[in-house]
Write a protein that holds these residues in place. Sequence first.
Motif, PDB file in Angstrom:
ATOM      1  N   LEU A   1       0.829  -1.209   0.000  1.00  0.00           N
ATOM      2  CA  LEU A   1       0.000   0.000   0.000  1.00  0.00           C
ATOM      3  C   LEU A   1       0.864   1.260   0.000  1.00  0.00           C
ATOM      4  O   LEU A   1       0.644   2.177  -0.809  1.00  0.00           O
ATOM      5  N   ALA A   2       1.857   1.320   0.877  1.00  0.00           N
ATOM      6  CA  ALA A   2       2.718   2.504   0.944  1.00  0.00           C
ATOM      7  C   ALA A   2       3.484   2.696  -0.363  1.00  0.00           C
ATOM      8  O   ALA A   2       3.611   3.827  -0.867  1.00  0.00           O
ATOM      9  N   ALA A   3       3.969   1.605  -0.942  1.00  0.00           N
ATOM     10  CA  ALA A   3       4.721   1.709  -2.196  1.00  0.00           C
ATOM     11  C   ALA A   3       3.843   2.236  -3.322  1.00  0.00           C
ATOM     12  O   ALA A   3       4.262   3.089  -4.123  1.00  0.00           O
ATOM     13  N   MET A   4       2.618   1.744  -3.409  1.00  0.00           N
ATOM     14  CA  MET A   4       1.727   2.188  -4.483  1.00  0.00           C
ATOM     15  C   MET A   4       1.321   3.654  -4.308  1.00  0.00           C
ATOM     16  O   MET A   4       1.189   4.396  -5.288  1.00  0.00           O
ATOM     17  N   MET A   5       1.132   4.085  -3.078  1.00  0.00           N
ATOM     18  CA  MET A   5       0.782   5.482  -2.844  1.00  0.00           C
ATOM     19  C   MET A   5       1.926   6.405  -3.264  1.00  0.00           C
ATOM     20  O   MET A   5       1.697   7.506  -3.765  1.00  0.00           O
ATOM     21  N   LEU A   6       3.151   5.943  -3.080  1.00  0.00           N
ATOM     22  CA  LEU A   6       4.297   6.723  -3.553  1.00  0.00           C
ATOM     23  C   LEU A   6       4.313   6.827  -5.074  1.00  0.00           C
ATOM     24  O   LEU A   6       4.716   7.852  -5.638  1.00  0.00           O
TER      25      LEU A   6
ATOM     26  N   PHE B   1      -4.621  17.649  -6.694  1.00  0.00           N
ATOM     27  CA  PHE B   1      -5.198  16.310  -6.655  1.00  0.00           C
ATOM     28  C   PHE B   1      -4.228  15.265  -7.208  1.00  0.00           C
ATOM     29  O   PHE B   1      -4.264  14.105  -6.794  1.00  0.00           O
ATOM     30  N   ASP B   2      -3.362  15.656  -8.137  1.00  0.00           N
ATOM     31  CA  ASP B   2      -2.468  14.675  -8.756  1.00  0.00           C
ATOM     32  C   ASP B   2      -1.421  14.146  -7.775  1.00  0.00           C
ATOM     33  O   ASP B   2      -0.910  13.037  -7.952  1.00  0.00           O
ATOM     34  N   ARG B   3      -1.079  14.901  -6.744  1.00  0.00           N
ATOM     35  CA  ARG B   3      -0.083  14.453  -5.764  1.00  0.00           C
ATOM     36  C   ARG B   3      -0.694  14.165  -4.393  1.00  0.00           C
ATOM     37  O   ARG B   3       0.024  14.019  -3.400  1.00  0.00           O
ATOM     38  N   LEU B   4      -2.000  14.041  -4.350  1.00  0.00           N
ATOM     39  CA  LEU B   4      -2.682  13.852  -3.074  1.00  0.00           C
ATOM     40  C   LEU B   4      -2.274  12.539  -2.394  1.00  0.00           C
ATOM     41  O   LEU B   4      -2.261  12.453  -1.161  1.00  0.00           O
ATOM     42  N   ALA B   5      -1.938  11.519  -3.175  1.00  0.00           N
ATOM     43  CA  ALA B   5      -1.580  10.222  -2.589  1.00  0.00           C
ATOM     44  C   ALA B   5      -0.374  10.332  -1.667  1.00  0.00           C
ATOM     45  O   ALA B   5      -0.246   9.569  -0.698  1.00  0.00           O
ATOM     46  N   TRP B   6       0.539  11.257  -1.959  1.00  0.00           N
ATOM     47  CA  TRP B   6       1.720  11.394  -1.108  1.00  0.00           C
ATOM     48  C   TRP B   6       1.362  11.833   0.313  1.00  0.00           C
ATOM     49  O   TRP B   6       2.092  11.546   1.264  1.00  0.00           O
ATOM     50  N   VAL B   7       0.223  12.509   0.468  1.00  0.00           N
ATOM     51  CA  VAL B   7      -0.210  12.940   1.800  1.00  0.00           C
ATOM     52  C   VAL B   7      -0.511  11.737   2.688  1.00  0.00           C
ATOM     53  O   VAL B   7      -0.331  11.776   3.910  1.00  0.00           O
ATOM     54  N   GLY B   8      -0.970  10.642   2.074  1.00  0.00           N
ATOM     55  CA  GLY B   8      -1.317   9.456   2.857  1.00  0.00           C
ATOM     56  C   GLY B   8      -0.160   8.547   3.197  1.00  0.00           C
ATOM     57  O   GLY B   8      -0.279   7.680   4.076  1.00  0.00           O
TER      58      GLY B   8
END
Length: 382
Positions: A274-279, A352-359
């Motif tokens: 999960l962490a890898a994919m969010m990156l 929104f395009d970089r929002l995943a990095w927040v998680g």
Amino acid sequence: MPPLLRLFALCNLLIGTGAFVLGGILSPLAHSLGVSVAAAGQAMTAYALATAVLAPLALVLTGRWPRKRVLCVSLAVFAAGNALCALASSLGALLAGRVLMGLGAVFTAVAAGIAVALVEPARRGRALSLVFIGISLSYVIGLPLGAWLGLRFGWQWPVALVAALSALASVVLAVALPRDIDAPGASFAGLGALLRRADVLRALALTLLYFVAIFCVFSYIGPVLQALVPMSTEAMSVTLMLFGLSGVLGTVVGGWANDRFGASRTLTVQLTVLAAMMLLVPLTRGHHALLVAVFVAWGVAGFGMMTPQQSRLAALAPAQAPILLSLNSSMLYVGTALGAALGGPASAWVGFDRLAWVGVPFAIAGWLLLRTGPRRDGMMAA
């Protein structure tokens, strides 16, 4: 597996669709109500907080009711909340409907408690994965269909459809379920002792962290996908469907892996993926195939985590499994609410395009929490 677990899965399909369908149609919803997308996204926060606070209370207050009555009434309340949302002409009315939906979502915790009670411990993972596969299927069926209906005909259509089908499901349960279901109700007895146990608190904190990570992105999945790869309504529906299919696979694999390798090993692998994919998500901008591949891996890992986590909690205190599973659902929805509340403002800062990095920090924190604590499936953390 007991046949009624399959019926619970179908009902959870409706609950998952109603809970999350707004994520794909936030833009038309916000335009219709005259609010920003970030403000409309707080509909998820309202639902999540209501589920976190009201569902455990409802579970305990109905602890002496027959399980059949609790299941039927909760689905009827969920249907009423969706109907109120479909009729909403203001954000306040929408949020009120979402709170009512959150109360009705106690159905999922009750169904999970029944699943744990009806099977032996060695089959607990598979039983829970069967119940929760309905939530996963909502991403395959409910969300893509809801996005298509909402973008084509108006955001109210998928919400009204969920209201009608949930009301019908309540009637079906009243007819089809046996009068007596051999499963305990929940109570607050022993809750204080449970909440003084470090292993219980750590397990609940893990649920909180990984749902913050997931829903700071998924509450805004429509705008996120469009920011990464602008796409048509049909392409959006197909992308959401593929993500949902990965969730179904993840739910099945998570249940199998829990019974085969143990909850802690399974969760460690899932959190790592999960962490890898969010990156990787923001790096897929402009590449639809890569975007789909990353989100599919995310879906397999993210959806698969619920079964081992529920099984892990039930093993900590089997006699108090119903209230523990309800508390876990509360942490799930507190995490969902915090994620949605965090994602809105964060999208204005990072896009929104970089929002995943927040998680990502929340996923890593969950991984560290799991790896540094004692295991309950025969191992200690390295």
